[in-house]
Structures are given as C-alpha cells and as structure tokens.
Design a protein around this motif. Structure first.
Motif, mmCIF file in Angstrom:
data_model
loop_
_atom_site.group_PDB
_atom_site.id
_atom_site.type_symbol
_atom_site.label_atom_id
_atom_site.label_comp_id
_atom_site.label_asym_id
_atom_site.label_seq_id
_atom_site.Cartn_x
_atom_site.Cartn_y
_atom_site.Cartn_z
ATOM 1 N N LEU A 1 3.921 15.335 -35.532
ATOM 2 C CA LEU A 1 3.610 15.376 -34.101
ATOM 3 C C LEU A 1 4.359 14.275 -33.365
ATOM 4 N N GLY A 2 4.471 13.089 -33.997
ATOM 5 C CA GLY A 2 5.221 12.000 -33.378
ATOM 6 C C GLY A 2 6.675 12.380 -33.161
ATOM 7 N N THR A 3 7.267 13.060 -34.164
ATOM 8 C CA THR A 3 8.652 13.493 -34.012
ATOM 9 C C THR A 3 8.783 14.549 -32.931
ATOM 10 N N LEU A 4 7.811 15.488 -32.904
ATOM 11 C CA LEU A 4 7.897 16.562 -31.918
ATOM 12 C C LEU A 4 7.752 16.021 -30.501
ATOM 13 N N ALA A 5 6.978 14.928 -30.345
ATOM 14 C CA ALA A 5 6.865 14.329 -29.019
ATOM 15 C C ALA A 5 8.206 13.765 -28.562
ATOM 16 N N LEU A 6 9.064 13.417 -29.521
ATOM 17 C CA LEU A 6 10.369 12.843 -29.180
ATOM 18 C C LEU A 6 11.465 13.899 -29.066
ATOM 19 N N THR A 7 11.248 15.067 -29.670
ATOM 20 C CA THR A 7 12.293 16.093 -29.647
ATOM 21 C C THR A 7 11.727 17.329 -28.978
ATOM 22 N N ARG A 8 12.320 18.472 -29.235
ATOM 23 C CA ARG A 8 11.778 19.668 -28.592
ATOM 24 C C ARG A 8 10.934 20.453 -29.575
ATOM 25 N N SER A 9 9.988 21.243 -29.030
ATOM 26 C CA SER A 9 8.953 21.798 -29.890
ATOM 27 C C SER A 9 9.088 23.301 -30.092
ATOM 28 N N ARG A 10 10.172 23.897 -29.603
ATOM 29 C CA ARG A 10 10.392 25.317 -29.904
ATOM 30 C C ARG A 10 11.688 25.449 -30.663
ATOM 31 N N GLU A 11 11.717 26.372 -31.606
ATOM 32 C CA GLU A 11 12.975 26.593 -32.296
ATOM 33 C C GLU A 11 13.570 27.927 -31.874
ATOM 34 N N LYS A 12 14.863 28.066 -32.148
ATOM 35 C CA LYS A 12 15.562 29.301 -31.799
ATOM 36 C C LYS A 12 15.127 30.425 -32.728
ATOM 37 N N VAL A 13 15.462 31.642 -32.336
ATOM 38 C CA VAL A 13 15.258 32.767 -33.240
ATOM 39 C C VAL A 13 16.242 32.622 -34.391
ATOM 40 N N THR A 14 15.748 32.841 -35.604
ATOM 41 C CA THR A 14 16.642 32.745 -36.745
ATOM 42 C C THR A 14 17.481 34.008 -36.832
ATOM 43 N N ALA B 1 3.354 0.165 -45.021
ATOM 44 C CA ALA B 1 4.479 1.090 -44.848
ATOM 45 C C ALA B 1 4.084 2.254 -43.949
ATOM 46 N N MET B 2 2.895 2.828 -44.185
ATOM 47 C CA MET B 2 2.462 3.969 -43.375
ATOM 48 C C MET B 2 2.321 3.567 -41.905
ATOM 49 N N LEU B 3 1.718 2.401 -41.690
ATOM 50 C CA LEU B 3 1.511 1.960 -40.310
ATOM 51 C C LEU B 3 2.856 1.660 -39.644
ATOM 52 N N MET B 4 3.779 1.107 -40.431
ATOM 53 C CA MET B 4 5.084 0.777 -39.869
ATOM 54 C C MET B 4 5.845 2.051 -39.503
ATOM 55 N N LEU B 5 5.722 3.083 -40.360
ATOM 56 C CA LEU B 5 6.348 4.371 -40.045
ATOM 57 C C LEU B 5 5.810 4.885 -38.721
ATOM 58 N N PHE B 6 4.478 4.825 -38.559
ATOM 59 C CA PHE B 6 3.879 5.330 -37.333
ATOM 60 C C PHE B 6 4.347 4.523 -36.124
ATOM 61 N N TYR B 7 4.339 3.202 -36.246
ATOM 62 C CA TYR B 7 4.789 2.355 -35.142
ATOM 63 C C TYR B 7 6.228 2.699 -34.752
ATOM 64 N N SER B 8 7.090 2.899 -35.755
ATOM 65 C CA SER B 8 8.501 3.155 -35.452
ATOM 66 C C SER B 8 8.649 4.411 -34.607
ATOM 67 N N PHE B 9 7.936 5.496 -35.028
ATOM 68 C CA PHE B 9 8.061 6.740 -34.277
ATOM 69 C C PHE B 9 7.442 6.603 -32.888
ATOM 70 N N ALA B 10 6.252 5.968 -32.837
ATOM 71 C CA ALA B 10 5.536 5.892 -31.563
ATOM 72 C C ALA B 10 6.281 5.000 -30.576
ATOM 73 N N ALA B 11 6.800 3.870 -31.067
ATOM 74 C CA ALA B 11 7.455 2.928 -30.167
ATOM 75 C C ALA B 11 8.759 3.497 -29.643
ATOM 76 N N ARG B 12 9.388 4.366 -30.438
ATOM 77 C CA ARG B 12 10.620 5.011 -29.990
ATOM 78 C C ARG B 12 10.373 5.783 -28.693
ATOM 79 N N GLY B 13 9.203 6.421 -28.600
ATOM 80 C CA GLY B 13 8.899 7.189 -27.400
ATOM 81 C C GLY B 13 8.582 6.300 -26.218
ATOM 82 N N VAL B 14 7.853 5.199 -26.471
ATOM 83 C CA VAL B 14 7.481 4.324 -25.375
ATOM 84 C C VAL B 14 8.702 3.616 -24.818
ATOM 85 N N GLY B 15 9.660 3.290 -25.713
ATOM 86 C CA GLY B 15 10.815 2.507 -25.288
ATOM 87 C C GLY B 15 11.787 3.267 -24.419
ATOM 88 N N ARG B 16 11.632 4.620 -24.394
ATOM 89 C CA ARG B 16 12.626 5.405 -23.652
ATOM 90 C C ARG B 16 12.297 5.573 -22.192
#
Lengths: 114, 335, 120
Positions: B71-84, B320-335
């Motif tokens: 979900l953290g990644t999807l918040a940073l990218t787009r959430s629909r994919e093309k038709v295969t 490690a788990m918390l750091m992974l989460f922080y990295s993804f979450a902070a990426r969104g806030v920083g933009r």
C-alpha cells in the motif's frame, strides 16, 4: 451430552447462522455501506458467538483465558475497523445508496488524483 | 475421511479463488488486499499442518507487513495496471501450464501426504531433533532449538540478509527526500495524520498499542516454550509501531522511535548474534556452541545462548521492518 | 492418489498462478504480488513434507509422542521474513523506477529507454 455442550452447540450454531447471514449480505447487498454492515456482523456477532461456544467446550483453564482475551481484543478492534472503513468512504465522497441529494463531497486533502 | 479433510478442502478453495482473483484484477489496491487475504488463509493451512511457528510468522508478515509495504508503494505510484496483451499472456500461460504439468507428473513419485515412512520422517536427523533436543538444550519448542542452536549458522545468515535488505532499501530510498522534488505540491502519502473526527480510531488504537507491544515481548521471550521467537516478535513489535504511525502520523512515530536509533539497532542485533558466536569461540568452544557459556551446566548455557541470539534477531527484525516502513512513508511526505 | 496427493497439487496450482502473473504482467508491482503467491506455494510444499499423520506441533510435551518434522518449519519461518525483506527491496526499486520513468510498467520503461538511445 452434558448441558454445557448443548449450550456450546447452540452458540456455535447461532454463530454459524450469523456467519452465513453476513456472507450472504456481503454478496447481495446493494452498496458499500450496507455491505460493510454485513461484514461487521461477521467479525462481531459471529466471531463472538463462535469464540464463546469454543470456550465452553475447552477443558483447560489457560485456553479459556486465551479465548476470552481474543474476544476482548475483537470487541475493541472489529467495530473500530468497520467504523474507520465507513468513515474513510464517507470522507472520500462515496454516497450511501438511499441518500437523495448528492452529499457535498469534501475535497480530499492533498491531491491523490493523478 | 475425517473432518480435517473438509476444512482442508474449504481452505484450499478459498486459497485458489483468492489467487485467481488476484491474478485477474487490474486494480492494484485490490490485488494488494487480496494478497493479504491469501497469506492469512495459507497461515490457517500451516496451522492444520502443525507448523504453528510458521503460521504465526506468515500471519504477521504476510497479512501485516507485506500489505502495508504494498500500500505504501501504491501511494507513491499508480494503482491501475494496463490490460495485459495476448502477446504476453499466451506464452506465459503456456509456460505456466507446461511447468505445472511437469510438476504434477513428478508429484506422482512423491510419497503419500503425511505418511510415516517418507524419507523425511525416516531420516535419522528427525529423531535426533525430536528426542535429544529436550536433554541437550532443554527447550520444549523444537523449532526454536533447531532455529537458534542446531542451525544457528543458518539463522545468522538470514538475519544478515534482513540487515542487508534494510540497508539496500535505505540506499535506494534515502532518508525520504529525493534529490529533485519536481512536483510542486506535496502529495498525500499513506501516513498523513488522520483528521480530527477520527476520534474512535485514535482512542482505540492508543488503548490497544501497549497490549500489542506487550504481546510482542511475550512472543519474544516465550518462544522457548510455545510458538514464537525473535522473527515473529520483531514483526509484531514493528506492526504495533506502524499502527501508531498510520493513525497519528509519521512525525509522531518518528518522535517516538527516531530513524537514527533504528539505524543503530539494525546492526546492533546482528552484532549481538555474531558476538555470542565470538564469545563462545573465546570461551574455547566452536562458533555458536552455547554449551561453553555456562561452565557447569551445558543446558543452561544453551538457554542463555538461545535467549541472546533470539534477542539479536528480534532487535534486527523490529528495526529493519520499521526502517522499511519509514523509508517508503517518508518518500511520500518529502515530495 | 487424489486423497494422498492433493496437498502437492494445490501447491503446484498456486505455483502456476504465481508464475503466470510474474511472466505475463508487465506491471512491476503486480509481478511482485505474483512472486509472493509463488513463494507461498513453495512454502506450502515444504510444510506439507514435514506433516505426519496423527502428529502434532513440534513442541515437546508429555501428553504427545508423535510430532511433525521441525526442520521444514525452521527453514520456512526464516524464509518468510527474508521474503518480506526482499519484497521491500523490490518495491523500493519500483518506486525509483516510477520516479525515473513516470511509470511502473516495464514495457513503457523499455520504450522510453529505446527512445532515449535513438536520440543520442
């Protein structure tokens, strides 16, 4: 069969009925909010009945305590989850099925739209 | 045919249906949630197959951590994919069917499920683990004794992998600020502080948080006697803190557990683990031979060694788990 | 045959679905979700090898004599945690790809690369 087992069976049966009703509602009800309501029957009423029914069957005290702790935990979390879900949908501007006038949609903070 | 077969059939049906739905949906948010459901169902199957420790881990990791990361990644990218397009799907389907066919053909050579005379159960190691673990190590949970003692090297390696992955994500996503912030407006990322009218959520999560963290500690230190251990406890502890970050915002979470502290905790856990190994070397034993930790009672030394090693695993996994989460979450806030 | 082998077959079916998603979809996030399905299928195969008829979880207690094999449990337990760490690494790469190309689709990213190569 002892009376305790009878009560347990009764509770498990009632839990099963709630589970079935909730699943049916999740499948058949018309809009998001009523489906959330159906789902919340599953994780409150059905789950509580099944857990209490299982606790009556168990013969070890430690297991009963654990089941009751699970029950307490679910008592707090499940309604909260349903509430948060419905509130998020409402804030996002999703209108309940029977609402007549379009609800003034609150602008989403930030710009999630791409 | 006993009752378990019916439970098996129901669970396998749910599992297969979820997998098909996951493959077919083009909404990636739905796919991420379905993958959480998939993990939870497979955890139920692991319980039926007596793998309680694995089920515990899968439920905490698959339904908790992985979903949050997706979900953290999807918040940073787009959430629909093309038709295969068919030019991709047809060859892929053919290869998948061919592979599946070969594997099913090969599976006819496998021994019947749960038979007592399979090579796995007949191997001398099986009885060695199950019979001697109690006398040699004195830990009732054989999974813990194999994990931390008999196969201690392996687990050290796995802990290092978690450590390496955390470093790699930190290198890729930095401390949350991309070099060029081209977008003028800050975007809504996953852990924006939720608005004030979410009072119920705030109160209940604050009520639950101490118990979640306490439960994590119980899982950590009760792992010798019941299902649990450093890996599970680390993920549960991190999930509790992630819940806090999701409800109260990333800044509040970073004030509670600072990223700088996490950057020290990730290597600290690995150092505790490896340090126990070197301590046993200095005391005259082999690497990670906990018997020498107590001069009088080897079983007591094993207990101490397992406790320390699991603590190291727990610290590294939590951080490690918390750091992974922080990295993804902070990426969104920083933009 | 069906009664004794269906556990292996369901693992194979899940593996096929995972493999199909990884190979056919060009969206990298979907590929990672497919990889997770694939991974769980492998886990299920391992765990089913450790199960023994009438056994119980490998936690020694005076009340039981038959236990399932603990070794697959240990291997898979660590594999799950390592799996989430590697998934996170993959997702971090996806985020960086999205920042560089503006897409999470590998075909579109390749097209963008080719265009840039033609221009220079």
């Amino acid at each position: 069969m002892s009376p305790l087992e009878w009560i347990s069976n009764l509770l498990l049966g009632a839990g099963l009925l709630c589970l079935f009703t909730g699943a049916l509602g999740l499948y058949r009800l018309p809009d998001f909010y009523s489906r959330t309501h159906a789902a919340s029957i599953i994780d409150t009423a059905a789950a509580a009945l099944v857990v209490v029914g299982l606790a009556l069957r168990s013969d070890s005290f430690a297991t009963i305590v654990r089941l009751l702790l699970i029950l307490l935990f679910m008592f707090f979390t499940s309604p909260t989850a349903s509430h948060a879900l419905a509130q998020a949908a409402l804030q996002d501007g999703l209108r309940p099925w029977l609402a007549k006038r379009p609800r003034k949609t609150r602008a989403r903070s930030g710009g999630a739209a791409e | 045919m006993n009752g378990f077969v019916w439970i098996d059939i129901v669970l396998f049906t749910i599992l297969a249906a979820t997998a098909v739905g996951l493959a077919r949906t083009r909404q990636l948010f739905a796919a991420a949630m379905l993958s959480g459901l998939f993990s939870l169902t497979s955890a139920c199957i692991f319980v039926l197959q007596d793998a309680v420790d694995v089920a515990f881990t899968e439920a905490a990791v698959g339904a908790g951590m992985t979903t949050v990361l997706f979900l953290g990644t999807l918040a940073l990218t787009r959430s629909r994919e093309k038709v295969t397009p068919p030019r991709r799907s047809i060859p892929a389907a053919l290869i998948a069917i061919f592979t599946g066919g070969v594997l099913i053909y090969a599976s006819t050579d496998m021994p019947p499920f749960a038979a007592a005379d399979t090579p796995v159960q007949q191997h001398p190691l099986t009885q060695r683990f199950l019979d001697d673990s109690m006398t040699e190590i004195g830990v009732p949970n054989v999974v813990t004794s194999v994990l931390a003692s008999y196969r201690g090297y392996d687990t050290l390696g796995e802990t290092v992998v978690v450590f390496t992955a955390a470093i790699a994500v930190l290198m890729l996503l930095g401390r949350g600020r991309p070099a060029t912030s081209a977008e003028p407006k800050p975007r809504e990322a996953l852990p924006q502080p939720i608005q004030h009218d979410q009072r119920v959520l705030r109160v209940v999560s604050k009520l639950m948080l101490p118990f979640i963290l306490l439960f994590a500690l119980y899982v950590q230190f009760h792992g010798d006697y019941g299902p649990g251990g450093g890996f599970q406890a680390g993920v549960i502890f991190a999930s509790g803190l992630i819940l806090y970050a999701l409800v109260f915002g990333l800044d509040a979470a970073r004030a509670a557990v600072s990223p700088a502290a996490l950057r020290r905790m990730v290597p600290l856990g690995v150092l505790i683990y490896a340090g126990v190994g070197f301590a046993t070397l200095l005391l005259g034993g082999a690497f990670l031979d906990y018997n020498v930790l107590d001069a009088h009672d080897p079983a007591h030394g094993q207990h101490l060694g397992i406790l320390l090693v699991e603590l190291g695993v727990g610290i590294t996994v939590t951080a490690a788990m918390l750091m992974l989460f922080y990295s993804f979450a902070a990426r969104g806030v920083g933009r | 045959m069906i009664a004794s082998h269906y556990n292996y077959w369901i693992a194979v079916v899940l593996l096929m679905i995972g493999l199909y998603v990884v190979m056919s979809h060009s969206n990298t996030i979907k590929k990672l979700i497919g990889l997770n399905v694939f991974q769980v299928a492998v886990f299920m195969l391992y765990i089913s090898l450790g199960k023994i008829e009438g056994g119980t979880a490998p936690i020694v207690d005076a009340a039981f004599t038959v236990y399932s094999h603990p070794l697959p449990h240990v291997l898979i337990l660590t594999a799950i945690v390592v799996g989430v760490a590697t998934t996170a690494l993959g997702l971090a790469l996806v985020v960086r790809i999205h920042e560089a190309y503006g897409t999470t689709d590998e075909d579109e990213a390749l097209i963008a690369d080719r265009r840039e190569a033609e221009r220079t």
